[in-house]
Design a protein around this motif. Sequence first.
Motif, PDB file in Angstrom:
ATOM      1  N   LYS A  32      49.346  34.906 -31.836  1.00 31.42           N
ATOM      2  CA  LYS A  32      50.709  35.310 -31.496  1.00 31.42           C
ATOM      3  C   LYS A  32      50.981  34.946 -30.033  1.00 31.42           C
ATOM      4  CE  LYS A  32      50.403  39.479 -34.367  1.00 31.42           C
ATOM      5  NZ  LYS A  32      50.488  40.946 -34.347  1.00 31.42           N
ATOM      6  N   THR A  33      52.263  34.937 -29.694  1.00 33.65           N
ATOM      7  CA  THR A  33      52.686  34.802 -28.300  1.00 33.65           C
ATOM      8  C   THR A  33      53.506  36.057 -27.972  1.00 33.65           C
ATOM      9  OG1 THR A  33      54.565  33.487 -29.032  1.00 33.65           O
ATOM     10  CG2 THR A  33      52.644  32.272 -28.247  1.00 33.65           C
ATOM     11  N   PRO A  34      52.822  37.174 -27.721  1.00 31.40           N
ATOM     12  CA  PRO A  34      53.503  38.471 -27.637  1.00 31.40           C
ATOM     13  C   PRO A  34      54.154  38.815 -26.303  1.00 31.40           C
ATOM     14  CG  PRO A  34      51.173  38.776 -27.298  1.00 31.40           C
ATOM     15  CD  PRO A  34      51.375  37.316 -27.613  1.00 31.40           C
ATOM     16  N   PHE A  35      53.843  38.060 -25.253  1.00 32.17           N
ATOM     17  CA  PHE A  35      54.262  38.510 -23.935  1.00 32.17           C
ATOM     18  C   PHE A  35      55.623  37.985 -23.491  1.00 32.17           C
ATOM     19  CE2 PHE A  35      49.518  38.707 -23.647  1.00 32.17           C
ATOM     20  CZ  PHE A  35      49.441  40.076 -23.762  1.00 32.17           C
ATOM     21  N   GLY A  36      56.222  37.083 -24.244  1.00 29.23           N
ATOM     22  CA  GLY A  36      57.530  36.556 -23.902  1.00 29.23           C
ATOM     23  C   GLY A  36      58.610  37.613 -23.905  1.00 29.23           C
ATOM     24  N   LYS A  37      58.397  38.683 -24.664  1.00 30.27           N
ATOM     25  CA  LYS A  37      59.401  39.758 -24.696  1.00 30.27           C
ATOM     26  C   LYS A  37      59.485  40.486 -23.351  1.00 30.27           C
ATOM     27  CE  LYS A  37      56.150  42.867 -26.966  1.00 30.27           C
ATOM     28  NZ  LYS A  37      55.781  43.453 -28.225  1.00 30.27           N
TER      29      LYS A  37
END
Length: 126
Positions: A29-34
């Motif tokens: 996942k790429t979770p930190f863009g939020k």
Amino acid sequence: MGEVGRVLIEMDIERLREYCLGLGDVEEKTPFGKFAAKFDSVLVFYVRGHMFCMTDMEDFSYVVVKNRPEVIAELLETRNSCRSQRNMSPKYWIELDFGGDIAESQILRLINESFEIVNKKYSPKK
């Protein structure tokens, strides 16, 4: 321990992805863009819903893994290309630079150890 020379690493993002995904029931996942758009490029690998490895797809020069405090302390003491991870608990997480004084085989072993630590910790109790 004596000075260790630089090690040529042939790792690329696809090889890392294949290795991590091949360890078992792994999600990426790429979770930190939020939190901020500048973190969209941080790719994180999860086992049992918990992080065990991460890297930056735009700056693919390092990988961050989890391990036991004594292993992290030894790596920080003996390797120039290992650093405390500033965004995670430095007691349990370490940043490993590609192309430094740590061999690719050791980086892969440390990724595997990270997977095993997290997988075991969150496995259902019998």
